[in-house]
Design a protein around this motif. Sequence first.
Motif, PDB file in Angstrom:
ATOM      1  N   TYR A 165       4.001  -9.606   8.304  1.00  0.00           N
ATOM      2  CA  TYR A 165       3.944  -8.425   7.417  1.00  0.00           C
ATOM      3  C   TYR A 165       3.024  -7.379   8.040  1.00  0.00           C
ATOM      4  CZ  TYR A 165       3.445  -6.128   2.734  1.00  0.00           C
ATOM      5  OH  TYR A 165       3.460  -5.268   1.660  1.00  0.00           O
ATOM      6  N   SER A 166       3.464  -6.142   8.073  1.00  0.00           N
ATOM      7  CA  SER A 166       2.577  -5.057   8.518  1.00  0.00           C
ATOM      8  C   SER A 166       2.151  -4.295   7.278  1.00  0.00           C
ATOM      9  CB  SER A 166       3.302  -4.125   9.489  1.00  0.00           C
ATOM     10  OG  SER A 166       4.692  -4.252   9.385  1.00  0.00           O
ATOM     11  N   VAL A 167       0.866  -4.338   6.996  1.00  0.00           N
ATOM     12  CA  VAL A 167       0.373  -3.730   5.745  1.00  0.00           C
ATOM     13  C   VAL A 167      -1.096  -3.339   5.897  1.00  0.00           C
ATOM     14  CG1 VAL A 167      -0.347  -5.906   4.628  1.00  0.00           C
ATOM     15  CG2 VAL A 167       0.421  -3.978   3.203  1.00  0.00           C
ATOM     16  N   VAL A 222       0.830  -1.208   0.000  1.00  0.00           N
ATOM     17  CA  VAL A 222       0.000   0.000   0.000  1.00  0.00           C
ATOM     18  C   VAL A 222       0.876   1.275   0.000  1.00  0.00           C
ATOM     19  CG1 VAL A 222      -1.954   1.159   1.124  1.00  0.00           C
ATOM     20  CG2 VAL A 222      -1.778  -1.308   1.238  1.00  0.00           C
ATOM     21  N   TYR A 223       2.123   1.156   0.505  1.00  0.00           N
ATOM     22  CA  TYR A 223       3.008   2.334   0.531  1.00  0.00           C
ATOM     23  C   TYR A 223       3.259   2.868  -0.881  1.00  0.00           C
ATOM     24  CZ  TYR A 223       4.462   1.733   5.450  1.00  0.00           C
ATOM     25  OH  TYR A 223       4.504   1.653   6.815  1.00  0.00           O
ATOM     26  N   GLY A 244      11.174  -0.260   2.061  1.00  0.00           N
ATOM     27  CA  GLY A 244      10.226  -0.040   3.165  1.00  0.00           C
ATOM     28  C   GLY A 244      10.682   0.988   4.198  1.00  0.00           C
ATOM     29  N   SER A 245       9.974   0.999   5.317  1.00  0.00           N
ATOM     30  CA  SER A 245      10.077   2.039   6.360  1.00  0.00           C
ATOM     31  C   SER A 245      11.492   2.485   6.737  1.00  0.00           C
ATOM     32  CB  SER A 245       9.430   1.545   7.655  1.00  0.00           C
ATOM     33  OG  SER A 245       8.063   1.379   7.496  1.00  0.00           O
TER      34      SER A 245
END
Length: 335
Positions: free
Chosen positions: A207-209, A41-42, A82-83
């Motif tokens: 997974y964080s999403v 989603v990022y 990612g982050s």
Amino acid sequence: MRKIISRISAIFLLVVSTLSFTTIAKSAEFFTIGTGGPTGVYFQTGNAICKMLHKYATSSEHGRSKANSDKAYRCTAPSTGGSNYNIGQIKEGEFQFGVAQSDWQYHAYNGSSKWEGKQYSNLRAVFSVHNEPFQIWARKKAKVKDFAGLEGKVVNIGNPGSGQRGTMEELMKAKGVSNSFFKSVTELTSSEQVKALCDGKIDAFGYSVGFPNGAMEQAATCGAKALPINLTGSEVQGLISGADYYAQAIIPKGTYTGQKKDVTTFGVKATVVTSADVSEELVYLVTKAVFENFDDFRKQHPAFAPLKKENMIADGLSAPLHPGALKYYKEAGLM
Ligand code: GLU
């Protein structure tokens, strides 16, 4: 005569091309928003922000910002690791913005966890976006029901630099286990892990999403399921109590194919961050473009549907707000 004409046209061409080069060089300022894997989603978030900016700029100012009519901003939002990768690139001055989990915004700004000894106090918050429940997906044949069932399994903990990797490691710490708890671990990216799960190369991934998410639906379609993550008293103490960047989270039943029950877990917020070194004008413009085109922005991904402006300027932000964002929130009466 011919010679003279061709000389005159050569001079003319030179003048025109020099002029247009100067105009382009003066007018366009390019900047980058770091995102995540192409199936997450990022990636959609960064590109939605660019879209709002370009729309806002062309509709109101013909591509030029109000504050400085010499400049037109152009934005790109490439896929990244990612982050933590994004925050690192902002720190290096390579990216001007990035999408990052609220826990990694906190740790980078405070110099804790992975950011111990590398504190980045110039990190600034712009706004938060969607919720990201931390999800452990396991394939059917692995017969895993909860975190404890991952013992002796092949588990993808995510690529270094991703928020998913960092948060998986924090969860493992809270559960009191290390990599040796699993049969083996892999470091696949978010866009590689679903295929690996469906092909049986891994048993599970963390997974964080945001949801709903196309890649997770693909996992659900091949029979995989998201497991509930229940923390016991001491684990809650270790992980989420007193940590504003975490919250209890639910993926409601029916979100994915075959999902008959709510999946309860903990989660983070996706946030947009920048550096104190990025100009007030640019951050103001990016913020304004998203907030003034809010209905359109919310339509850019189903995970954005529940967004509310008042939450976006308050939830999950632990670094100070960038003055450009603050200026817009005050001007719009949101603060
Ligand atoms: N939260 C994930 C990370 O920071 C990225 C999720 C996404 O790409 O939507 O690695």
